[in-house]
Design a protein around this motif. Structure first.
Motif, mmCIF file in Angstrom:
data_model
loop_
_atom_site.group_PDB
_atom_site.id
_atom_site.type_symbol
_atom_site.label_atom_id
_atom_site.label_comp_id
_atom_site.label_asym_id
_atom_site.label_seq_id
_atom_site.Cartn_x
_atom_site.Cartn_y
_atom_site.Cartn_z
ATOM 1 N N PRO A 1 50.605 34.849 33.028
ATOM 2 C CA PRO A 1 49.234 34.843 34.080
ATOM 3 C C PRO A 1 49.389 33.301 34.735
ATOM 4 C CG PRO A 1 48.702 34.416 31.770
ATOM 5 C CD PRO A 1 50.122 34.986 31.826
ATOM 6 N N MET A 2 48.930 33.434 35.968
ATOM 7 C CA MET A 2 49.112 32.330 37.066
ATOM 8 C C MET A 2 48.137 32.016 37.659
ATOM 9 S SD MET A 2 52.602 31.969 36.069
ATOM 10 C CE MET A 2 52.785 30.574 37.381
ATOM 11 N N TYR B 1 51.850 28.409 42.117
ATOM 12 C CA TYR B 1 51.056 29.133 40.980
ATOM 13 C C TYR B 1 51.436 28.344 39.754
ATOM 14 C CZ TYR B 1 48.786 32.929 43.495
ATOM 15 O OH TYR B 1 47.930 33.844 44.520
ATOM 16 N N ILE B 2 50.607 28.220 38.882
ATOM 17 C CA ILE B 2 50.943 27.596 37.526
ATOM 18 C C ILE B 2 50.614 28.368 36.316
ATOM 19 C CG2 ILE B 2 51.009 25.172 38.447
ATOM 20 C CD1 ILE B 2 48.338 24.850 37.241
ATOM 21 N N ALA B 3 51.128 28.175 35.288
ATOM 22 C CA ALA B 3 50.993 29.183 34.168
ATOM 23 C C ALA B 3 49.571 28.874 33.653
ATOM 24 C CB ALA B 3 51.987 29.121 33.394
ATOM 25 N N VAL B 4 48.783 29.931 32.972
ATOM 26 C CA VAL B 4 47.573 29.556 32.350
ATOM 27 C C VAL B 4 47.542 30.599 31.022
ATOM 28 C CG1 VAL B 4 46.206 28.664 34.292
ATOM 29 C CG2 VAL B 4 46.440 31.255 33.711
ATOM 30 N N SER B 5 46.766 30.409 30.170
ATOM 31 C CA SER B 5 46.511 31.191 29.028
ATOM 32 C C SER B 5 45.705 32.550 29.572
ATOM 33 C CB SER B 5 45.945 30.701 27.999
ATOM 34 O OG SER B 5 44.370 30.619 28.044
ATOM 35 N N TRP B 6 45.842 33.753 28.854
ATOM 36 C CA TRP B 6 44.914 34.648 29.358
ATOM 37 C C TRP B 6 43.631 34.477 29.069
ATOM 38 C CZ3 TRP B 6 46.052 38.933 31.873
ATOM 39 C CH2 TRP B 6 47.532 39.257 31.996
ATOM 40 N N GLY C 1 42.777 33.125 47.536
ATOM 41 C CA GLY C 1 41.438 32.730 48.028
ATOM 42 C C GLY C 1 41.315 31.141 47.575
ATOM 43 N N LYS C 2 40.030 30.625 47.562
ATOM 44 C CA LYS C 2 40.020 29.327 47.176
ATOM 45 C C LYS C 2 40.492 28.994 45.454
ATOM 46 C CE LYS C 2 36.051 29.032 50.295
ATOM 47 N NZ LYS C 2 34.712 29.033 50.695
ATOM 48 N N VAL C 3 39.934 30.397 44.737
ATOM 49 C CA VAL C 3 40.376 30.211 43.333
ATOM 50 C C VAL C 3 41.028 31.715 43.514
ATOM 51 C CG1 VAL C 3 39.671 30.441 41.026
ATOM 52 C CG2 VAL C 3 38.440 28.966 42.395
ATOM 53 N N SER C 4 42.583 31.607 42.977
ATOM 54 C CA SER C 4 43.266 32.759 42.829
ATOM 55 C C SER C 4 44.328 32.991 41.620
ATOM 56 C CB SER C 4 44.070 32.930 44.012
ATOM 57 O OG SER C 4 44.854 34.333 44.122
ATOM 58 N N TYR C 5 44.096 34.180 41.000
ATOM 59 C CA TYR C 5 44.670 34.540 39.866
ATOM 60 C C TYR C 5 45.975 35.385 40.107
ATOM 61 C CZ TYR C 5 42.085 31.250 37.053
ATOM 62 O OH TYR C 5 41.547 30.171 36.404
ATOM 63 N N ILE C 6 47.057 35.595 39.575
ATOM 64 C CA ILE C 6 47.925 36.637 39.369
ATOM 65 C C ILE C 6 48.043 36.951 37.900
ATOM 66 C CG2 ILE C 6 50.347 37.681 39.574
ATOM 67 C CD1 ILE C 6 50.760 35.522 41.896
ATOM 68 N N LEU C 7 47.707 38.238 37.626
ATOM 69 C CA LEU C 7 47.670 38.865 36.145
ATOM 70 C C LEU C 7 48.614 39.750 35.855
ATOM 71 C CD1 LEU C 7 43.614 38.943 35.510
ATOM 72 C CD2 LEU C 7 45.012 37.028 35.267
ATOM 73 N N PRO C 8 49.807 39.335 35.296
ATOM 74 C CA PRO C 8 50.711 40.476 35.367
ATOM 75 C C PRO C 8 50.701 41.592 34.197
ATOM 76 C CG PRO C 8 51.269 38.666 33.812
ATOM 77 C CD PRO C 8 50.053 38.125 34.426
ATOM 78 N N ARG D 1 50.200 42.106 29.597
ATOM 79 C CA ARG D 1 49.107 42.860 29.195
ATOM 80 C C ARG D 1 48.979 44.385 29.817
ATOM 81 N NH1 ARG D 1 43.994 39.370 26.459
ATOM 82 N NH2 ARG D 1 45.477 37.808 25.464
ATOM 83 N N SER D 2 48.361 45.371 29.237
ATOM 84 C CA SER D 2 48.407 46.637 29.737
ATOM 85 C C SER D 2 47.126 46.189 31.075
ATOM 86 C CB SER D 2 47.797 47.517 28.844
ATOM 87 O OG SER D 2 46.510 47.399 28.292
ATOM 88 N N GLU D 3 47.113 47.309 31.941
ATOM 89 C CA GLU D 3 45.954 47.433 32.775
ATOM 90 C C GLU D 3 44.667 47.538 32.016
ATOM 91 O OE1 GLU D 3 48.173 49.314 36.725
ATOM 92 O OE2 GLU D 3 48.148 50.208 34.719
ATOM 93 N N VAL D 4 44.524 48.400 31.071
ATOM 94 C CA VAL D 4 43.280 48.662 30.178
ATOM 95 C C VAL D 4 43.224 47.358 29.387
ATOM 96 C CG1 VAL D 4 42.572 49.463 28.068
ATOM 97 C CG2 VAL D 4 43.745 50.945 29.807
ATOM 98 N N ALA D 5 43.813 46.591 29.013
ATOM 99 C CA ALA D 5 43.521 45.369 28.268
ATOM 100 C C ALA D 5 43.085 44.181 29.346
ATOM 101 C CB ALA D 5 44.689 44.786 27.683
ATOM 102 N N ILE D 6 43.658 44.210 30.529
ATOM 103 C CA ILE D 6 43.146 43.304 31.405
ATOM 104 C C ILE D 6 41.692 43.615 31.952
ATOM 105 C CG2 ILE D 6 43.582 42.275 33.663
ATOM 106 C CD1 ILE D 6 46.508 42.763 33.363
ATOM 107 N N ILE D 7 41.513 44.766 32.172
ATOM 108 C CA ILE D 7 40.238 45.194 32.579
ATOM 109 C C ILE D 7 38.943 44.902 31.415
ATOM 110 C CG2 ILE D 7 38.717 47.363 33.023
ATOM 111 C CD1 ILE D 7 41.162 48.300 34.436
ATOM 112 N N CYS D 8 39.434 45.304 30.274
ATOM 113 C CA CYS D 8 38.362 44.937 29.272
ATOM 114 C C CYS D 8 38.191 43.603 29.074
ATOM 115 C CB CYS D 8 39.108 45.718 27.883
ATOM 116 S SG CYS D 8 38.960 47.378 28.042
#
Length: 773
Positions: free
Chosen positions: A125-126, A135-140, A511-518, A559-566
């Motif tokens: 996750p970035m 983009y810099i790494a962050v925790s979930w 955007g002004k705040v932006s995340y990439i969630l793999p 993480r799975s798409e289900v896990a990310i949405i939840c």
């Protein structure tokens, strides 16, 4: 309009002076295409075992097109594009935090779309750091908490939750539930840009938003009519069904501005005899290069032929009993078509009367007829009428509600239809949004107003009313029309969140705040607290399949798409004991039970039927002649124009320089994913910055082969839309039109230039000028 009266490019013969692929679809060319990705993509060791089980019960369902998976699969139940999609995902290349340390976002914007995705799988996750432009790494948990907090601070109606059509039914159901529990119906989806014309208008005509055919129908049809669909590149496994139909005597007639090889001839790669000494199978008996937007005129001409034959021998051509008992609006439609002049039909279609009469003879010789169509019909201003006319043609012969007949749109992304079925829909009046049941099951209040579709969301970004974009897959910045305006406005968003497997162009517009969630890909093993999990999807023919990934994920951080949405929902929504996000993440079977409870008529015994060979059928009311329309009957449509093009497009004596632009996908492409630079099935390779045009039109416009030109939008709304440095390339096309690749040319299409009822962008018929650079 004299310059358009002598159409030279509408016969079944290829213009020998322009490029064409010398082989058939399939065959050794397809195998070479697969090998090109296998050899050049650093493919993982799991890839071949995945392909061996692809589209089979307890295997992986293809991430490419939505074509059906047979109950008795071939030894290799995948096509060239399906294999490319699997190999593209099963790469050993990785985009790690160190990758972003080495490349700023500004520098990555100079990379080609192909190179961005071929860099590999995202691993962590970035979060975008504007000061470093990286983009810099962050925790979930850090990502979830920050995103959730920002969503809480917004008016929910200013947020948009987009879905690409890839995510399975489980993730999609929860995504829609999350959106409505949060407080909006802003759930646009990739269908908004391709087949929403079907979802909106087919429901009006026959009472269902999807096609009526199943695989069994292709074993019993006598004739198939194709309109604006490219099977060879977009759904190649369909060619097996077409070959079998032709072999038993079914007649196929195709209408398309471009001579697509897949509907001309096919060599079955799984047939040793055909791969060596036997001839290719000719697919289309007749292939007519209709002018873009001319399908309405073609079908009007065919219907005139039916009426003329019926007048000569009453009761022998039309299914009078079906028309009287099952339809409404026949007299008005018939009067309008009878009043049309053949000269106008020929002008707008680009075909001669004799050609249309030939097609009509095939229709009249058949007992059971299937109508197939693709985006060549749906992506037009008057796409609703093109579809309505095709329904008219089928209704006249009673070709609805019986075996071997019906209408069948060929969808693109693998679960684009299924996501709509389980509630990814911005229209609350849709049958897929059972408001009272959702409120009862989950203790939420569902908003009572329609949400934003993709075009409305883009308009909201431009006017500032949309503040956040959550993206469940996709590459929307690249896929939308009016791309330059959208790309310039996108950074003004307060929040952008991208759930993705690979890097794409949209991620480079934070955007002004932006995340990439793999996220996990469909080919990856999905292990949750409850053990290994399966997901499911729906094909174009309304069958549901389970899918199990078997590849080792490229990173333990995925993480799975289900896990990310939840995770996002838990961080955003207040406590609610009926929203069991942790339990649903652990056991996807519980999500399927929720879907079954919400849609019992379609998903009864969902878990028990998950791995049924050939999928389980969710049913279709129109197939049973249960017309869920306003009148309770199938609806004939009165044609009010002969062209699907907007008022700014089409042949005009006063604007001889104006051309109609048709956007295309190459053989080395799926949506915005570019696998390579060879458009083998059209005989083209190399640059994608090309303008295809026939030689007569080149001469008329004073253009030369290889000349660099600009394309300028001919829609005058005070905004200049222009692309430059495109190379003129001779190609076999009808007069009055040019063609080029999507998404490179979608910036020429204004947001406002779309299908009348669904707002589907009119990518197949936008007016442009071609100007020398």
């Amino acid at each position: 309009m004299a310059e358009y009266e002598d159409q030279k490019h509408s016969s079944t013969e290829h213009d020998a002076d322009t490029p064409e692929y010398g082989g058939a679809t399939g065959g050794w060319g397809s195998l070479k295409g697969i090998l090109s990705i296998y050899k050049n993509g650093d493919t993982s060791a799991d890839a071949l075992s995945i392909l061996a089980k692809q589209n089979k019960a307890h295997g992986v369902m293809c991430t490419s097109c939505a074509w059906a998976k047979p109950a008795e699969p071939h030894v290799f139940e995948f096509c060239e594009n399906g294999a490319k999609a699997t190999l593209w995902e099963a790469t050993t290349r990785k985009v790690t935090p160190d990758f972003f340390n080495q490349h700023t976002v500004s520098a990555l914007r100079n990379w080609h779309d192909h190179d961005l995705e071929s860099a590999g799988r995202l691993t962590d996750p970035m979060r975008y750091d504007a000061a470093q432009d990286r983009y810099i790494a962050v925790s979930w948990q850090e990502a979830f908490d920050d995103i959730g907090g920002r969503l809480k601070a917004l008016d929910p109606k200013s947020a948009v939750f987009y879905a690409s059509g890839h995510a399975g039914l489980e993730a999609s159901f929860l995504y829609g539930l999350f959106a409505r529990a949060y407080g909006h119906n802003n759930l646009p989806q990739s269908s908004n840009m391709c087949h929403e014309t079907t979802s909106v208008n087919l429901k009006t005509f026959i009472g269902t938003p999807v096609g009526t055919c199943t695989l069994e129908d292709f074993d019993h049809c006598d004739a198939i009519f194709f309109f604006g669909q490219n099977t060879g590149s977009n759904s190649p496994r369909f060619l097996h069904n077409l070959k079998a139909a032709v072999d038993r005597g079914c007649r196929i007639v195709t209408f398309n501005p471009v001579r697509e090889k897949g509907l001309l001839e096919f060599v079955d790669p799984q047939n040793p005899l055909q791969m060596t000494v036997a001839k290719a199978t000719a697919i289309s008996e007749h292939y007519f290069q209709v002018r873009p937007g001319g399908d309405i005129a073609v079908i009007a001409g065919m219907i005139k032929c039916l009426f003329a034959a019926e007048d000569k021998a009453l009761g022998t051509v039309l299914d009078r009993q079906f028309i009287e008992n099952q339809t409404t609006g026949y007299e008005e439609m018939a009067a309008a078509v009878r009043a049309m002049e053949w000269s106008d039909i020929e002008l707008h279609s680009g075909l001669s009367r004799e050609m249309i009469e030939t097609a009509a003879e095939v229709y009249m010789s058949a007992r059971n007829v299937i109508g197939i169509y693709g985006m060549g019909i749906t992506q037009h201003v008057n796409g609703w009428l093109s579809l309505g006319m095709l329904v008219n043609l089928l209704l006249l012969g009673g070709n609805m509600g019986r075996l071997g007949a019906g209408i069948s749109p060929v969808r693109g992304h693998s679960n684009v239809q299924g996501q709509r079925t389980v509630g990814i829909c911005e229209r609350i009046e849709s049958e897929t949004v059972p408001i009272e049941k959702l409120e009862s099951l989950f203790g939420i209040t569902v908003p009572r107003e329609n949400g934003r579709n993709a075009v409305h969301a883009a308009e909201g970004i431009l006017d500032g009313s949309v503040k956040a974009m959550i993206m469940l897959g996709g590459n929307l910045v690249r896929a939308l029309p009016d791309r330059e305006r959208i790309e310039n406005a996108w950074p003004s968003l307060d929040l952008t969140v991208y759930v993705a497997t690979k890097l794409n162009r949209s991620h480079l517009t934070p955007g002004k705040v932006s995340y990439i969630l793999p996220c996990l890909g469909r080919t990856d093993k999905d292990i949750q607290e409850g053990g290994p999990q399966a997901v499911s999807m729906e094909d174009s023919l309304s069958h549901i399949y389970g899918s199990v990934g078997s590849a080792e994920p490229p990173s333990r951080h995925l993480r799975s798409e289900v896990a990310i949405i939840c995770g996002l929902a838990k961080a955003t929504l207040p406590e609610n004991p009926q929203l069991r996000w942790d339990a649903w993440t652990a056991h996807y079977s519980e999500i399927r039970d929720l879907i079954s409870n919400t849609y019992p008529d379609k998903f009864a015994d969902f878990n028990e039927r998950l791995f049924q060979p050939g999928g389980f059928y969710k049913g279709n009311s129109a197939r049973e002649m249960d017309w869920k329309t306003e009148s309770g009957k199938a609806q004939f449509t009165v044609p009010m124009t002969l062209s699907a093009l907007g008022e700014d497009a089409g042949p005009s004596e006063m604007q001889r320089e104006k051309m109609t632009l048709v956007t295309l996908r190459s053989n080395d492409q799926f949506n915005t994913t570019i696998y390579g630079f060879e458009d083998r099935l059209r005989g083209l390779q190399g640059s994608r910055e090309v303008v295809l045009i026939n030689r007569e039109e080149m001469a008329r416009l004073g253009l030369a082969e290889g000349q660099k030109v600009s394309l300028i939008s001919a829609i005058h709304d005070g905004i200049t839309r222009k692309v430059s440095d495109f190379v003129v390339t001779a190609f076999d096309l009808p007069d009055g039109c040019v063609a080029g690749y999507y998404p490179e040319l979608n910036g020429l299409v204004p947001l406002s230039y779309h299908e009348k009822n669904s707002q589907t962008p009119a990518y197949k018929g936008a007016p442009v000028y071609v100007c020398a650079d």
